[in-house]
Scaffold this motif. Structure first.
Motif, PDB file in Angstrom:
ATOM      1  N   TYR B 150       0.830  -1.217   0.000  1.00  0.00           N
ATOM      2  CA  TYR B 150       0.000   0.000   0.000  1.00  0.00           C
ATOM      3  C   TYR B 150       0.862   1.265   0.000  1.00  0.00           C
ATOM      4  N   ASN B 151       2.164   1.105  -0.238  1.00  0.00           N
ATOM      5  CA  ASN B 151       3.116   2.204  -0.037  1.00  0.00           C
ATOM      6  C   ASN B 151       3.187   3.096  -1.269  1.00  0.00           C
ATOM      7  N   GLU B 152       2.583   4.279  -1.144  1.00  0.00           N
ATOM      8  CA  GLU B 152       2.531   5.157  -2.309  1.00  0.00           C
ATOM      9  C   GLU B 152       3.844   5.877  -2.573  1.00  0.00           C
ATOM     10  N   ASN B 153       4.813   5.713  -1.676  1.00  0.00           N
ATOM     11  CA  ASN B 153       6.139   6.274  -1.929  1.00  0.00           C
ATOM     12  C   ASN B 153       6.940   5.404  -2.886  1.00  0.00           C
ATOM     13  N   LEU B 154       6.462   4.187  -3.104  1.00  0.00           N
ATOM     14  CA  LEU B 154       7.163   3.281  -4.021  1.00  0.00           C
ATOM     15  C   LEU B 154       6.525   3.386  -5.404  1.00  0.00           C
ATOM     16  N   PRO B 155       7.322   3.165  -6.451  1.00  0.00           N
ATOM     17  CA  PRO B 155       6.726   3.069  -7.790  1.00  0.00           C
ATOM     18  C   PRO B 155       5.701   1.935  -7.804  1.00  0.00           C
ATOM     19  N   GLU B 156       4.667   2.048  -8.616  1.00  0.00           N
ATOM     20  CA  GLU B 156       3.577   1.076  -8.579  1.00  0.00           C
ATOM     21  C   GLU B 156       4.056  -0.354  -8.802  1.00  0.00           C
ATOM     22  N   VAL B 157       5.064  -0.510  -9.634  1.00  0.00           N
ATOM     23  CA  VAL B 157       5.564  -1.843  -9.961  1.00  0.00           C
ATOM     24  C   VAL B 157       6.154  -2.547  -8.737  1.00  0.00           C
ATOM     25  N   ASP B 158       6.577  -1.746  -7.745  1.00  0.00           N
ATOM     26  CA  ASP B 158       7.176  -2.319  -6.537  1.00  0.00           C
ATOM     27  C   ASP B 158       6.152  -2.572  -5.433  1.00  0.00           C
ATOM     28  N   ARG B 159       4.878  -2.245  -5.668  1.00  0.00           N
ATOM     29  CA  ARG B 159       3.886  -2.405  -4.600  1.00  0.00           C
ATOM     30  C   ARG B 159       3.338  -3.828  -4.557  1.00  0.00           C
ATOM     31  N   ILE B 160       4.258  -4.768  -4.493  1.00  0.00           N
ATOM     32  CA  ILE B 160       3.952  -6.190  -4.319  1.00  0.00           C
ATOM     33  C   ILE B 160       4.978  -6.727  -3.326  1.00  0.00           C
TER      34      ILE B 160
END
Lengths: 295, 254
Positions: B150-160
């Protein structure tokens, strides 16, 4: 399972202590004054000493009070609540017996019930675990309750019931061993179901995840003590049940010899129960061991 | 708190493909790397450079040999972490309320400030998913990288989860297993995803995809075999002379 000394000491001593508190609560013996003080000191010493020992294996003993909060779902929490309740109620009852020469009968019965409930909830902590088939049996609460009552009767000097309770506890012990030895096989859990690969062929653990040991192996896979299991069972059974029975059934002359025999019976029983409890842990196979090709 | 929710809005979890996993342990390393410096207490090691090293891991890769009644044995690499069970025994046994299952996504977590380190949740887990950290004295387990997904500081591709992001073979998939139309649910339906130890009634959310059956290449070789030149049983020519000469040397032939 790793036979942690803290847990073995806890279950052995507190089982005996709460057993004695049960008999004191129902007025067996209905002692007052100094004699009552000695009886209650022994009972509370055993029960509290055991409870204290159980906190030694905690990672954060200072937070132990939190364990009283989840009695709705957790047997460990229920045990804590029952233990605190039993100690408070029996503490009040003891005050009456020691200092006011009076027995508040209703309070005693409530305390006795809470004492037995403590032993039962302790046993359910182990019984509820489907991961350990040897514990996940109706006989597990029977073991804890019958041992506690037999030990309590011995300590309370309840001559009429002690031999019967000892005999029952011994029979329960034999039944528990006989059934427990088959528990893992009959549970149907094996490396095949653990990996989901069992219907494809014979599954064998080829390589463990790490070359070293880990928490899981240290905690759940204890095979050292199993080598001498049969000998230890003989020792546990003889010391725990046979010898105490012989000692209390032998007709003796004189009060001193009788007391010496009774004390020896208690000590022998205590040693036997400790050995039995050691086996209870050391022989218990946790299914996580299957993942490591062990049991 | 330690009562399980009747149902969860979503069932976030992993799907692990046993056919694709190559057993490289990259997921183990990336898991330890991410989780030792983010959510909760670090994952400590004891005696890491000594003779008997050990440490806390939230994900471990086993390897199993499966020997069918006929044919060759097969080696199967088997990553194992928390399965975020629907009927998680580790939650209900907790005496303090530290262990809980989230209603919004079904993730099983430990509140490390309330954990007394009694270890009972690890005892109740059939999968070995929980390990008591020896340095911190609290229970550690897979968080499904709750601080990544759920971390919006990370690029979307890393939100796994870190393990999924790292897997070089694409053997790990992350998604909502409660939604029958999600990619992971379709994958499970297509490949016959399975539960581990279903007989214990834990209802794991994570699923394992069984290895695909091996093809039968041996029969094809049989068809071609008559066309191939036979291999000489006895060495001829120079090799024959060398063989005999070496046999005559002291030391014996073997």
């Amino acid at each position: 399972m790793h036979p942690a000394p803290s847990v073995i000491i806890f279950t052995t001593l507190s089982g005996l202590g709460f057993g004695l508190l049960f008999f004191l609560g129902i007025g067996q013996p209905a002692v007052t004054g100094t004699v009552a003080f000695v009886f209650y000191a022994i009972a509370f010493g055993l029960a509290c000493g055991g409870l204290l020992a159980s906190t030694f294996h905690l990672g954060h003993p200072e937070r132990a009070w939190r364990a009283l909060t989840q009695w709705k779902s957790s047997w460990l929490s229920r045990e804590g609540v029952c233990a605190v309740g039993a100690l408070i109620v029996m503490g009040l009852y003891a005050l009456g017996a020691v200092f006011m020469d009076s027995h508040w009968t209703l309070l005693g019965w409530i305390g006795a019930a809470l004492s037995l409930a403590t032993v039962f909830t302790t046993s359910m902590i182990y019984t509820q675990l489907k991961t350990i088939p040897r514990w996940n049996m109706e006989l597990t609460p029977a073991v804890f309750l019958s041992f506690s009552l037999a030990g309590g009767a011995l300590l309370a000097g309840a001559e009429a019931v002690a031999p019967w309770l000892l005999a029952i506890a011994g029979a329960v012990q034999l039944a528990y061993w006989a059934k427990g030895d088959k528990a893992l096989e009959t549970s149907g859990t094996n490396l095949g179901t653990a990996t989901g690969l069992g219907d494809r062929g014979a599954v064998r653990a080829f390589e463990p995840p790490h070359t070293g040991s880990n928490y899981l192996l240290r905690e759940f896979v204890h095979v050292v003590g199993r080598k001498h299991a049969q000998k230890l069972r003989m020792i546990a059974f003889t010391l725990g049940f046979v010898l105490p029975l012989l000692l209390i059934l032998t007709p003796v002359q004189g009060l001193v010899i009788k007391h010496v025999f009774a004390a020896l019976a208690v000590l022998s029983h205590l040693a036997g129960i400790a050995a039995s409890r050691w086996l209870f842990f050391a022989q218990a196979e946790h299914v996580v061991g299957l993942y490591y090709g062990k049991r | 708190m330690t009562e399980l929710p009747n149902s969860t809005d979503r069932k976030m979890g992993l799907v692990i493909d046993l056919d694709t996993c190559v057993g490289c342990h990259a997921c183990v390393i990336s898991c330890k790397g991410w989780n030792t410096e983010n959510y909760g207490a670090p994952l400590s090691d004891q005696n890491p450079y000594g003779g008997d090293p050990s440490g806390t891991f939230l994900n471990r890769v086993h390897s199993y040999e499966v020997q069918p009644e006929q044919g060759h044995a097969q080696l199967i690499h088997f990553p194992k972490s928390c399965l975020h069970c629907e009927d998680a025994p580790c939650v209900t046994v907790c005496p303090t309320g530290a262990s809980y299952k989230r209603v919004e996504d079904g993730i099983v977590l430990v509140n490390e400030d309330h954990c007394i380190g009694c270890g009972l949740c690890a005892w109740s887990c059939p999968y070995g998913a929980r390990e008591l950290d020896l340095a911190e004295g609290v229970m550690k387990k897979c968080t499904l990288c709750v601080d990544r997904i759920y971390n919006e500081n990370l690029p979307e591709v890393d939100r796994i989860p870190s393990c999924v992001r790292t897997c070089p073979a694409g053997a790990r998939h992350f998604g909502d297993l409660g939604d029958p139309d999600s990619d992971v649910s379709k994958l499970v339906a297509e490949r016959g995803g399975m539960d581990l130890m279903p007989e214990l009634g834990t209802k794991p959310v994570n699923k394992y995809l069984p290895p695909r059956p091996k093809d039968t290449i041996e029969e094809e070789i049989d068809i071609l075999a008559p066309l191939l030149a036979p291999v000489a049983e006895e060495p001829q020519g120079f090799m024959g002379w060398l063989d005999k000469a070496l046999d005559k040397l002291p030391g014996g032939a073997n």
